[in-house]
Scaffold this motif. Structure first.
Motif, mmCIF file in Angstrom:
data_model
loop_
_atom_site.group_PDB
_atom_site.id
_atom_site.type_symbol
_atom_site.label_atom_id
_atom_site.label_comp_id
_atom_site.label_asym_id
_atom_site.label_seq_id
_atom_site.Cartn_x
_atom_site.Cartn_y
_atom_site.Cartn_z
ATOM 1 N N LEU A 258 23.128 -35.435 -3.162
ATOM 2 C CA LEU A 258 22.986 -34.218 -2.363
ATOM 3 C C LEU A 258 21.778 -34.314 -1.431
ATOM 4 C CD1 LEU A 258 23.712 -31.471 -5.070
ATOM 5 C CD2 LEU A 258 25.251 -32.248 -3.274
ATOM 6 N N ILE B 139 22.501 -36.784 1.397
ATOM 7 C CA ILE B 139 23.423 -36.222 2.388
ATOM 8 C C ILE B 139 22.664 -35.322 3.357
ATOM 9 C CG2 ILE B 139 25.358 -34.629 2.724
ATOM 10 C CD1 ILE B 139 26.436 -35.626 -0.008
ATOM 11 N N VAL B 140 21.850 -34.435 2.807
ATOM 12 C CA VAL B 140 21.125 -33.472 3.632
ATOM 13 C C VAL B 140 20.127 -34.174 4.547
ATOM 14 C CG1 VAL B 140 19.486 -31.564 3.548
ATOM 15 C CG2 VAL B 140 21.431 -31.569 2.009
ATOM 16 N N LEU C 59 22.495 -28.043 1.897
ATOM 17 C CA LEU C 59 23.825 -28.214 1.315
ATOM 18 C C LEU C 59 23.864 -27.412 0.026
ATOM 19 C CD1 LEU C 59 25.746 -31.595 0.964
ATOM 20 C CD2 LEU C 59 26.050 -29.722 -0.621
ATOM 21 N N GLY D 128 27.673 -25.850 10.907
ATOM 22 C CA GLY D 128 27.977 -25.992 9.489
ATOM 23 C C GLY D 128 29.457 -26.254 9.263
ATOM 24 N N VAL E 219 32.222 -29.267 2.788
ATOM 25 C CA VAL E 219 32.431 -30.630 2.282
ATOM 26 C C VAL E 219 33.600 -30.523 1.312
ATOM 27 C CG1 VAL E 219 31.443 -32.542 0.974
ATOM 28 C CG2 VAL E 219 30.005 -31.228 2.546
ATOM 29 N N GLY F 115 31.194 -28.145 -1.361
ATOM 30 C CA GLY F 115 29.937 -27.561 -0.916
ATOM 31 C C GLY F 115 29.996 -27.136 0.530
ATOM 32 N N LEU G 294 27.744 -27.607 4.022
ATOM 33 C CA LEU G 294 26.674 -28.366 4.670
ATOM 34 C C LEU G 294 26.377 -27.734 6.016
ATOM 35 C CD1 LEU G 294 24.876 -30.953 4.920
ATOM 36 C CD2 LEU G 294 26.900 -32.114 5.823
ATOM 37 N N ALA H 124 30.522 -35.584 6.613
ATOM 38 C CA ALA H 124 30.980 -34.724 5.522
ATOM 39 C C ALA H 124 32.123 -35.368 4.746
ATOM 40 C CB ALA H 124 31.411 -33.373 6.070
ATOM 41 N N ALA I 44 30.541 -37.866 2.659
ATOM 42 C CA ALA I 44 29.729 -37.155 1.663
ATOM 43 C C ALA I 44 30.609 -36.690 0.512
ATOM 44 C CB ALA I 44 29.028 -35.968 2.311
#
Length: 381
Positions: free
Chosen positions: A29, A32-33, A47, A118, A121, A129, A131, A159, A162
């Motif tokens: 996580l 990814i962010v 996220l 935004g 995901v 989630g 993102l 994404a 991800a």
């Protein structure tokens, strides 16, 4: 200073490789962010992983300091723009999120955000989630600020990968949990069989000694010696089983990572704020690490279940060649003397035994209304 976003296949490849290096969900996580924020050159990125109760099980941010994040307060709920991203497949690209009719404001300590990008995901039909990025960094005097269609396309690609990385991390953690559960089940059966046999033999031998004590004291003495030998064997087998049951995460990840992960779970699961810091600690022998972890777990259990604490701070620091564990809560506290006289120990006896068993020490400082501090110090190798 120029803020130029990373672009092209090389930048995307770097972000995807960074995600694939991690197996722990929390690490995935965070990667990814951070990758999304760097790739699209945004000031903020976050996220959120939804739970089943209208909130977020996990919420990872990048671009916000620890002090800011603490001041913002509890995790956000699933409402407004966040809810929209969780319940629809399309991206959300806004010139000013504050002007959107779904915007419901944010806490006073929350940083100001304007332009917004935004998207969910997703793994098939499952939303893993939400993102999002905010505040594209660019030369505002050019009038070209804001996220672009190209940014949206890049984030969509990120994404998708991800989702794969996050799914793989979840599968890995689940696999490890199952492996640990299976191993513990196997050990439990072995322990039951071995110790049950020893205890059965102990019982028969003790009964024989009792029957012989009056008419044949010499034989009774021999039987009692056999009782002592069987008890020693049972103790050895129990000790070996305890060593085998040492938490797998501790073996694989070390004390600091295991303790941090445990505390993160508690912080999400309880209304109390649970924090952890570990500046400059070094690895300890296995027995010491096991003892420190168990004492920390016991102290945290007391603080969260019995002390009505709103905050618990855990620190692991160096103490010479060893380490010092400190668990401090702001709960209702107690008088240690009263606890002892009432026959209630709150796990203090087992904590002291664990500390003493590895050559360490444990002190408890508490008073009614004053909170509690548990301090454990252990030597190094």
């Amino acid at each position: 200073m120029s803020h130029r976003p990373s672009s092209g296949l090389a930048a995307v490849s770097t972000a995807l490789l960074a995600m694939s290096r991690h197996l722990e969900v929390r690490d995935v996580l965070k990667t990814i962010v951070a990758s999304a924020r760097e790739l699209l050159d945004a000031e903020y990125a976050a996220l959120g992983v939804p739970d089943d109760h209208g909130g977020f099980a996990q919420f990872v941010v990048d671009g916000v300091s620890d002090e800011q994040w603490k001041a913002i307060g509890p995790l956000p709920r699933q409402h407004g723009i966040l809810a929209a991203m969780l319940h629809k497949a399309e991206p959300e690209r806004l010139a000013d999120v504050r002007k959107d009719p779904r915007f419901e404001g944010w806490p006073d300590a929350h940083p100001e955000m304007s332009d917004f990008l935004g998207l969910p995901v997703r793994d098939g039909d499952e939303t893993l989630g939400a993102l999002f990025l905010a505040n594209k960094r660019c030369a505002r005097e050019t009038g070209s600020c804001g996220f672009t269609a190209e940014d949206e396309e890049l984030l969509s690609i990120l994404a998708q990968h991800a989702a794969i990385a996050l799914t793989n991390a979840r599968l890995y953690e689940r696999s490890r949990e199952l492996t640990i559960a299976e191993e513990r089940s196997r050990l439990a059966h072995e322990l039951h069989d071995a110790v049950s046999q020893k205890l059965f033999s102990l019982r028969l031998t003790a009964q024989a000694a009792a029957a012989l004590v009056d008419r044949d004291p010499a034989r009774a003495k021999g039987e009692l010696q056999q009782v002592a030998a069987l008890a020693a064997e049972a103790a050895d087998e129990l000790r070996a089983a305890v060593v085998e049951l040492r938490p797998a995460a501790l073996d694989e990840d070390g004390l600091v990572h295991t303790l941090r992960t445990h505390i993160q779970v508690l912080d999400r699961a309880h209304t109390a704020r649970v924090t952890f810091e570990s500046p400059g600690t070094r690895a300890l022998p296995a027995a010491q690490e096991e003892a420190v972890l168990r004492v920390a777990q016991e102290a945290l259990h007391n603080a969260l279940r019995h002390a009505d604490a709103s905050g618990v701070a855990v620190a692991l620091t160096r103490a010479g060649q060893g380490a010092r564990l400190t668990v401090t809560d702001d709960g209702k506290g107690f008088d240690p003397r009263t606890v002892r006289s009432a026959g209630r120990h709150l796990g203090l006896v087992s904590m002291r035994d664990r500390a003493g068993g590895v050559g360490g020490s444990l002190t408890v400082t508490s008073a009614p209304g004053e909170g509690t501090t548990i301090e454990m110090e252990v030597p190094g190798g």
